[in-house]
Design an enzyme around this catalytic site. Structure first.
Site, PDB file in Angstrom:
ATOM      1  N   CYS A 201       0.804  -1.387  -0.169  1.00 18.17           N
ATOM      2  CA  CYS A 201       0.275   0.222  -0.095  1.00 18.17           C
ATOM      3  C   CYS A 201       1.050   1.486  -0.243  1.00 18.17           C
ATOM      4  CB  CYS A 201      -0.906   0.083   1.621  1.00 18.17           C
ATOM      5  SG  CYS A 201      -1.742   1.565   1.359  1.00 18.17           S
TER       6      CYS A 201
ATOM      7  N   CYS B   9      -0.461   4.343   2.219  1.00 16.06           N
ATOM      8  CA  CYS B   9      -0.171   3.909   3.285  1.00 16.06           C
ATOM      9  C   CYS B   9       1.407   4.359   3.526  1.00 16.06           C
ATOM     10  CB  CYS B   9      -0.225   2.206   3.869  1.00 16.06           C
ATOM     11  SG  CYS B   9      -2.034   1.491   3.472  1.00 16.06           S
ATOM     12  N   ASP B  10       1.791   3.836   3.051  1.00 14.00           N
ATOM     13  CA  ASP B  10       3.834   3.553   3.927  1.00 14.00           C
ATOM     14  C   ASP B  10       4.780   4.399   2.506  1.00 14.00           C
ATOM     15  OD1 ASP B  10       2.985   2.044   5.403  1.00 14.00           O
ATOM     16  OD2 ASP B  10       3.422   0.234   4.102  1.00 14.00           O
TER      17      ASP B  10
HETATM   18  C1  LIG Z   1       0.581  -4.896   5.874  1.00 11.81           C
HETATM   19  C2  LIG Z   1      -0.449  -4.436   4.989  1.00 11.81           C
HETATM   20  C3  LIG Z   1      -0.158  -2.665   6.303  1.00 11.81           C
HETATM   21  C4  LIG Z   1      -1.738  -1.958   5.931  1.00 11.81           C
HETATM   22  N1  LIG Z   1      -1.383  -0.952   6.223  1.00 11.81           N
HETATM   23  C5  LIG Z   1      -2.114   0.210   6.547  1.00 11.81           C
HETATM   24  C6  LIG Z   1      -1.872   1.838   7.036  1.00 11.81           C
HETATM   25  O1  LIG Z   1      -1.295   2.021   7.300  1.00 11.81           O
HETATM   26  N2  LIG Z   1      -3.212   2.428   7.038  1.00 11.81           N
HETATM   27  C7  LIG Z   1      -4.858   2.242   5.940  1.00 11.81           C
HETATM   28  O2  LIG Z   1      -5.503   2.674   5.762  1.00 11.81           O
HETATM   29  N3  LIG Z   1      -4.409   0.119   5.698  1.00 11.81           N
HETATM   30  C8  LIG Z   1      -3.879  -0.133   5.726  1.00 11.81           C
HETATM   31  N4  LIG Z   1      -3.677  -1.520   5.561  1.00 11.81           N
HETATM   32  C9  LIG Z   1      -4.989  -1.976   4.897  1.00 11.81           C
HETATM   33  C10 LIG Z   1      -5.921  -2.441   5.753  1.00 11.81           C
HETATM   34  O3  LIG Z   1      -5.453  -3.257   6.986  1.00 11.81           O
HETATM   35  C11 LIG Z   1      -7.556  -2.126   5.626  1.00 11.81           C
HETATM   36  O4  LIG Z   1      -7.507  -1.738   4.229  1.00 11.81           O
HETATM   37  C12 LIG Z   1      -8.388  -3.175   6.024  1.00 11.81           C
HETATM   38  O5  LIG Z   1      -7.781  -3.929   7.066  1.00 11.81           O
HETATM   39  C13 LIG Z   1      -9.869  -3.579   5.783  1.00 11.81           C
HETATM   40  O6  LIG Z   1     -10.019  -3.522   7.048  1.00 11.81           O
HETATM   41  P1  LIG Z   1     -11.664  -4.691   7.111  1.00 11.81           P
HETATM   42  O7  LIG Z   1     -12.171  -5.059   8.308  1.00 11.81           O
HETATM   43  O8  LIG Z   1     -12.034  -5.051   6.120  1.00 11.81           O
HETATM   44  O9  LIG Z   1     -10.906  -6.453   6.665  1.00 11.81           O
HETATM   45  P2  LIG Z   1      -9.481  -6.771   7.639  1.00 11.81           P
HETATM   46  O10 LIG Z   1      -8.947  -5.574   8.546  1.00 11.81           O
HETATM   47  O11 LIG Z   1      -8.810  -8.021   6.579  1.00 11.81           O
HETATM   48  O12 LIG Z   1     -10.184  -8.589   8.377  1.00 11.81           O
HETATM   49  C14 LIG Z   1     -11.197  -9.088   8.086  1.00 11.81           C
HETATM   50  C15 LIG Z   1     -11.077 -10.074   9.370  1.00 11.81           C
HETATM   51  O13 LIG Z   1     -12.014 -10.749   8.874  1.00 11.81           O
HETATM   52  C16 LIG Z   1     -11.940 -12.737   9.461  1.00 11.81           C
HETATM   53  N5  LIG Z   1     -11.716 -13.466   8.755  1.00 11.81           N
HETATM   54  C17 LIG Z   1     -12.087 -13.920   7.758  1.00 11.81           C
HETATM   55  N6  LIG Z   1     -12.633 -14.725   7.263  1.00 11.81           N
HETATM   56  C18 LIG Z   1     -13.735 -14.814   8.612  1.00 11.81           C
HETATM   57  C19 LIG Z   1     -14.293 -16.576   8.904  1.00 11.81           C
HETATM   58  N7  LIG Z   1     -14.946 -17.059   8.055  1.00 11.81           N
HETATM   59  N8  LIG Z   1     -14.272 -16.508  10.007  1.00 11.81           N
HETATM   60  C20 LIG Z   1     -14.206 -15.862  11.028  1.00 11.81           C
HETATM   61  N9  LIG Z   1     -13.458 -14.191  10.988  1.00 11.81           N
HETATM   62  C21 LIG Z   1     -12.911 -14.296   9.442  1.00 11.81           C
HETATM   63  C22 LIG Z   1     -10.061 -12.207   9.029  1.00 11.81           C
HETATM   64  O14 LIG Z   1      -8.983 -13.532   9.689  1.00 11.81           O
HETATM   65  C23 LIG Z   1      -9.554 -10.796   9.595  1.00 11.81           C
HETATM   66  O15 LIG Z   1      -9.838 -11.219  10.732  1.00 11.81           O
HETATM   67  C24 LIG Z   1      -2.331  -2.422   5.976  1.00 11.81           C
HETATM   68  C25 LIG Z   1      -3.156  -3.889   5.331  1.00 11.81           C
HETATM   69  C26 LIG Z   1      -1.783  -4.894   5.136  1.00 11.81           C
HETATM   70  C27 LIG Z   1      -1.850  -6.540   4.847  1.00 11.81           C
END
Ligand SMILES: Cc1cc2nc3c(=O)[nH]c(=O)nc-3n(C[C@H](O)[C@H](O)[C@H](O)COP(=O)(O)OP(=O)(O)OC[C@H]3O[C@@H](n4cnc5c(N)ncnc54)[C@H](O)[C@@H]3O)c2cc1C
Length: 306
Positions: A133, A136-137
C-alpha cells in the site's frame, strides 16, 4: 436468538460492533481463530488513521478497537465461521468448534487478501520495506529507491504516487504487455522518476532488518540483483468470500455486491462492510466507515422487522 452476528474483526467488524453494541443489539463478533484484528495486525506504523498525530502501531490500533467494542458489551468469539446459512429470517453460522449460532441479521466483514509474491522473506520483511500500500507507506521512503511489482492500473497508480517521495521508482513487470489502461500506463511512462524494467520476475528479497535489495530473474533464466529500499507489491487482492460466495451475489471484481451506498446485500438481513465490498480504496478508515454503515443498516432492518 441473537440480533446480530458480525463475521470478521478488522476495522470494519470492530467498528460495526461498536455501533451495534451502543445501539444495544448485543452483537457477537466471530474474530477468526488466528487472525483476530485483521490486516493491520500484520503491519507496524499506521500514519494515516485520524486521531493519532504521531501515528499508531497497527496491532495497538486494533487492540484499542477491540477494547472499545467490548466496553459497550460486544461479545467476542475467537473462532472461525466455517459455514453459514444466510437465506430466510433466521441466519445460522457454524463455528470451527461445531457450535451453531443463530441471529436475525449478519454483517460480513471478512476483508480481502493482497496477493503475495510467495517469496521466502516476504512475510518477514512485511512492514520493514515490503508493502502492499503506497498510500499507507509511501511517505516512509522519502529520497529513497523503491520498486513496484505489477502491470495493472493499481501498479501504475502506486508507482506514480511513490514519485512524490522516492527519488527513483522501478516498475517491474514480467512481460511487455500491461493490463493497465493506456492513460495510466502513459502517465507512468512519462514520469522521469519511473524506470520500467520488463521481462523480469522478482525471485528473492534481501535484507536483515529492512529490505536492501531484490533478485530479478530474466526470461532467459539469468539473474541479477537490484538495490532498493522498498518493494511495493501491486498484483491484486482477493476478497475473502469463499464462506458465502454460493448465496451472496458478488460483483465482477469478486467483492460482495451491495445496494448503492448502503451495506445491503441481495439477502434480507445480510449486510457487508469493509474491504470485502471494496475493489478500490481498501483503507482502514474506509473499512471502519463502512462498518458503521453496516451496523446502522442492520439496526434499521431489525427495528423494521419487529
Ligand atoms: C501489511 C498491511 C499494511 C497496511 N497498512 C495500512 C495503513 O497503514 N493504513 C490503512 O489505512 N490501511 C492499511 N492497510 C489496509 C487495511 O489493513 C485494510 O484496508 C483494512 O484492514 C480492511 O479492514 P476490514 O475490516 O475490511 O478487513 P480485515 O482487516 O482484513 O479484517 C477481516 C478479518 O476477518 C477475518 N475473517 C475472514 N474470514 C473469516 C471467517 N470465516 N471467520 C472469522 N473471521 C474471518 C480475517 O481473519 C480478518 O481478521 C494495510 C494492509 C496490510 C496487509
Amino acid at each position: 436468538m441473537r440480533d446480530l452476528i458480525i463475521i470478521g474483526s478488522g476495522p470494519a467488524g470492530y467498528t460495526a460492533a461498536i455501533y451495534a453494541a451502543r445501539a444495544d443489539l448485543k452483537p457477537v463478533v466471530i474474530t477468526s481463530s488466528v487472525e483476530m484484528g485483521g490486516d493491520l495486525m500484520k503491519t507496524t506504523e499506521v500514519d494515516n488513521f485520524p486521531g493519532f498525530p504521531e501515528g499508531v502501531m497497527g496491532p495497538e490500533l486494533m487492540m484499542n478497537m477491540q477494547a472499545q467494542a467490548e466496553r459497550f458489551g460486544a461479545e467476542l468469539i475467537f473462532d472461525d465461521a466455517v459455514s453459514v446459512e444466510l437465506e430466510g429470517p433466521v441466519k445460522k453460522v457454524t463455528l470451527g468448534n461445531g457450535d451453531v449460532l443463530e441471529a436475525r441479521a449478519v454483517i460480513l466483514s471478512t476483508g480481502s487478501e493482497y496477493r503475495r509474491l510467495g517469496l521466502d522473506d516476504e512475510a518477514r520483511l512485511s512492514g520493514f520495506g515490503v508493502s502492499w500500500c503506497a498510500t499507507c507507506d509511501g511517505a516512509f521512503f522519502r529520497k529513497r529507491t523503491v520498486a513496484v511489482v505489477g502491470g495493472g492500473d493499481s501498479a501504475m497508480e502506486e508507482a506514480t504516487f511513490l514519485t512524490r517521495f522516492a527519488d527513483k521508482v522501478y516498475l517491474l513487470h514480467r512481460s511487455d504487455n500491461f493490463r493497465a489502461s493506456p492513460a495510466m500506463l502513459s502517465r507512468a511512462k512519462a514520469d522521469a522518476k519511473i524506470e520500467f524494467v520488463t521481462g523480469v520476475t522478482v525471485t528473492g528479497i534481501q535484507g536483515t532488518d529492512a529490505v536492501s535489495g531484490i533478485t530479478l530473474t530474466e526470461t532467459d533464466g539469468s539473474t541479477r540483483e537490484l538495490a532498493i529500499d522498498g518493494l511495493f507489491v501491486a498484483i491484486g487482492a482477493d476478497p475473502r468470500t469463499a464462506l458465502f460466495a454460493d448465496t451472496v451475489t458478488l460483483t465482477e471484481a469478486g467483492t460482495v455486491a451491495v445496494d448503492g451506498r448502503s451495506s445491503r446485500t441481495n439477502l434480507a438481513g445480510v449486510f457487508a462492510a469493509g474491504d470485502v465490498i471494496d475493489p478500490t480504496y481498501r483503507q482502514a478508515i474506509t473499512a471502519a466507515g463502512s462498518g458503521a454503515v453496516a451496523a446502522l443498516d442492520a439496526q434499521h432492518y431489525l427495528e423494521s422487522a419487529h
